[in-house]
Design a protein around this motif. Structure first.
Motif, mmCIF file in Angstrom:
data_model
loop_
_atom_site.group_PDB
_atom_site.id
_atom_site.type_symbol
_atom_site.label_atom_id
_atom_site.label_comp_id
_atom_site.label_asym_id
_atom_site.label_seq_id
_atom_site.Cartn_x
_atom_site.Cartn_y
_atom_site.Cartn_z
ATOM 1 N N ALA A 25 0.832 -1.207 0.000
ATOM 2 C CA ALA A 25 0.000 0.000 0.000
ATOM 3 C C ALA A 25 0.864 1.253 0.000
ATOM 4 O O ALA A 25 0.577 2.217 -0.731
ATOM 5 N N VAL A 26 1.934 1.250 0.787
ATOM 6 C CA VAL A 26 2.837 2.402 0.831
ATOM 7 C C VAL A 26 3.508 2.594 -0.524
ATOM 8 O O VAL A 26 3.591 3.716 -1.033
ATOM 9 N N GLU A 27 3.977 1.520 -1.126
ATOM 10 C CA GLU A 27 4.639 1.605 -2.432
ATOM 11 C C GLU A 27 3.679 2.063 -3.525
ATOM 12 O O GLU A 27 4.054 2.841 -4.403
ATOM 13 N N ARG A 28 2.449 1.597 -3.488
ATOM 14 C CA ARG A 28 1.462 2.039 -4.478
ATOM 15 C C ARG A 28 1.181 3.531 -4.349
ATOM 16 O O ARG A 28 1.049 4.242 -5.343
ATOM 17 N N LYS A 29 1.082 4.004 -3.105
ATOM 18 C CA LYS A 29 0.838 5.431 -2.883
ATOM 19 C C LYS A 29 2.010 6.254 -3.409
ATOM 20 O O LYS A 29 1.824 7.268 -4.073
ATOM 21 N N ARG A 30 3.222 5.815 -3.121
ATOM 22 C CA ARG A 30 4.417 6.531 -3.579
ATOM 23 C C ARG A 30 4.492 6.547 -5.114
ATOM 24 O O ARG A 30 4.809 7.560 -5.720
ATOM 25 N N ALA A 31 4.186 5.415 -5.739
ATOM 26 C CA ALA A 31 4.202 5.336 -7.200
ATOM 27 C C ALA A 31 3.178 6.294 -7.799
ATOM 28 O O ALA A 31 3.451 6.969 -8.798
ATOM 29 N N ALA A 32 1.994 6.367 -7.191
ATOM 30 C CA ALA A 32 0.960 7.281 -7.682
ATOM 31 C C ALA A 32 1.426 8.736 -7.557
ATOM 32 O O ALA A 32 1.208 9.543 -8.457
ATOM 33 N N GLU A 33 2.094 9.059 -6.456
ATOM 34 C CA GLU A 33 2.609 10.418 -6.275
ATOM 35 C C GLU A 33 3.654 10.742 -7.337
ATOM 36 O O GLU A 33 3.665 11.835 -7.897
ATOM 37 N N LEU A 34 4.529 9.784 -7.630
ATOM 38 C CA LEU A 34 5.557 10.007 -8.635
ATOM 39 C C LEU A 34 4.960 10.177 -10.027
ATOM 40 O O LEU A 34 5.524 10.879 -10.869
ATOM 41 N N ARG A 35 3.821 9.557 -10.283
ATOM 42 C CA ARG A 35 3.141 9.708 -11.562
ATOM 43 C C ARG A 35 2.311 10.981 -11.605
ATOM 44 O O ARG A 35 1.697 11.288 -12.615
ATOM 45 N N GLY A 36 2.233 11.700 -10.505
ATOM 46 C CA GLY A 36 1.451 12.924 -10.470
ATOM 47 C C GLY A 36 0.010 12.713 -10.070
ATOM 48 O O GLY A 36 -0.795 13.622 -10.170
ATOM 49 N N GLU A 37 -0.334 11.521 -9.620
ATOM 50 C CA GLU A 37 -1.690 11.227 -9.181
ATOM 51 C C GLU A 37 -1.802 11.536 -7.690
ATOM 52 O O GLU A 37 -1.769 10.649 -6.856
ATOM 53 N N VAL A 38 -1.942 12.794 -7.360
ATOM 54 C CA VAL A 38 -1.920 13.186 -5.957
ATOM 55 C C VAL A 38 -3.302 13.228 -5.326
ATOM 56 O O VAL A 38 -3.422 13.458 -4.133
ATOM 57 N N GLY A 39 -4.335 13.011 -6.104
ATOM 58 C CA GLY A 39 -5.690 13.038 -5.541
ATOM 59 C C GLY A 39 -6.116 14.441 -5.173
ATOM 60 O O GLY A 39 -5.695 15.430 -5.777
ATOM 61 N N GLU A 40 -6.954 14.543 -4.159
ATOM 62 C CA GLU A 40 -7.465 15.839 -3.688
ATOM 63 C C GLU A 40 -6.312 16.631 -3.084
ATOM 64 O O GLU A 40 -5.595 16.128 -2.227
ATOM 65 N N THR A 41 -6.108 17.860 -3.526
ATOM 66 C CA THR A 41 -4.975 18.649 -3.048
ATOM 67 C C THR A 41 -5.320 20.131 -2.999
ATOM 68 O O THR A 41 -6.276 20.581 -3.621
ATOM 69 N N ASN A 42 -4.520 20.868 -2.231
ATOM 70 C CA ASN A 42 -4.669 22.313 -2.147
ATOM 71 C C ASN A 42 -3.416 23.031 -2.649
ATOM 72 O O ASN A 42 -3.254 24.219 -2.434
ATOM 73 N N VAL A 43 -2.506 22.311 -3.314
ATOM 74 C CA VAL A 43 -1.251 22.887 -3.787
ATOM 75 C C VAL A 43 -1.073 22.550 -5.267
ATOM 76 O O VAL A 43 -1.161 21.384 -5.656
ATOM 77 N N HIS A 44 -0.834 23.580 -6.089
ATOM 78 C CA HIS A 44 -0.602 23.392 -7.526
ATOM 79 C C HIS A 44 0.556 24.271 -7.963
ATOM 80 O O HIS A 44 0.726 25.378 -7.451
ATOM 81 N N VAL A 45 1.336 23.788 -8.912
ATOM 82 C CA VAL A 45 2.339 24.612 -9.571
ATOM 83 C C VAL A 45 1.625 25.258 -10.748
ATOM 84 O O VAL A 45 1.088 24.567 -11.607
ATOM 85 N N GLN A 46 1.597 26.579 -10.747
ATOM 86 C CA GLN A 46 0.848 27.296 -11.777
ATOM 87 C C GLN A 46 1.723 27.495 -13.006
ATOM 88 O O GLN A 46 2.814 28.051 -12.941
ATOM 89 N N ASN A 47 1.230 26.998 -14.145
ATOM 90 C CA ASN A 47 1.902 27.164 -15.430
ATOM 91 C C ASN A 47 0.959 27.931 -16.349
ATOM 92 O O ASN A 47 -0.142 27.472 -16.614
ATOM 93 N N TYR A 48 1.395 29.072 -16.828
ATOM 94 C CA TYR A 48 0.518 29.885 -17.662
ATOM 95 C C TYR A 48 0.328 29.297 -19.050
ATOM 96 O O TYR A 48 -0.675 29.526 -19.696
ATOM 97 N N GLY A 49 1.274 28.501 -19.538
ATOM 98 C CA GLY A 49 1.168 27.947 -20.877
ATOM 99 C C GLY A 49 0.485 26.595 -20.933
ATOM 100 O O GLY A 49 0.152 26.111 -22.003
ATOM 101 N N SER A 50 0.265 25.943 -19.778
ATOM 102 C CA SER A 50 -0.360 24.618 -19.761
ATOM 103 C C SER A 50 -1.122 24.444 -18.448
ATOM 104 O O SER A 50 -1.200 25.356 -17.642
ATOM 105 N N ASP A 51 -1.666 23.247 -18.259
ATOM 106 C CA ASP A 51 -2.430 22.970 -17.042
ATOM 107 C C ASP A 51 -1.556 23.069 -15.804
ATOM 108 O O ASP A 51 -0.356 22.764 -15.848
#
Length: 108
Positions: A25-51
């Motif tokens: 379970a810990v490894e799956r969560k870490r893998a998802a984070e590395l793929r950018g699958e962070v789920g519900e979040t309040n922090v984003h890197v703002q890019n004006y040219g893309s999402d």
């Protein structure tokens, strides 16, 4: 999900299966984070040219103001609905307009 037959296994085997499931379970969560699958979040890197790119909820972002000086940084995070800034040294807040300010390093 545990198999009903596991209750008949020796205690050491049951404990090993529990440990392996927890580790997976810990490894799956870490893998998802590395793929950018962070789920519900309040922090984003703002890019004006893309999402915007989401970061894990509650993440801290560290900005190095001068990479040549080790303590010239500002770390920012959201906690309890408030924006917290921590610096490697004294922070100086400079008002700009009613909805903007800038923060730098310096003497009080």
């Amino acid at each position: 999900m545990a198999d009903a037959r596991e209750s008949r296994l020796p205690k050491w085997a049951q404990e090993e299966l529990r440990r392996l499931r927890q580790s997976l379970a810990v490894e799956r969560k870490r893998a998802a984070e590395l793929r950018g699958e962070v789920g519900e979040t309040n922090v984003h890197v703002q890019n004006y040219g893309s999402d915007d790119q989401p970061l894990p909820s509650g993440a801290s972002v560290k900005f190095h103001l001068d990479p040549e000086v080790w303590n010239q940084y500002i770390t920012v995070r959201v906690e309890s609905g408030q924006l917290w800034l921590h610096g490697g040294g004294s922070l100086v807040i400079h008002p700009h307009v009613s909805n903007a300010l800038w923060v730098g390093m310096g003497e009080r």
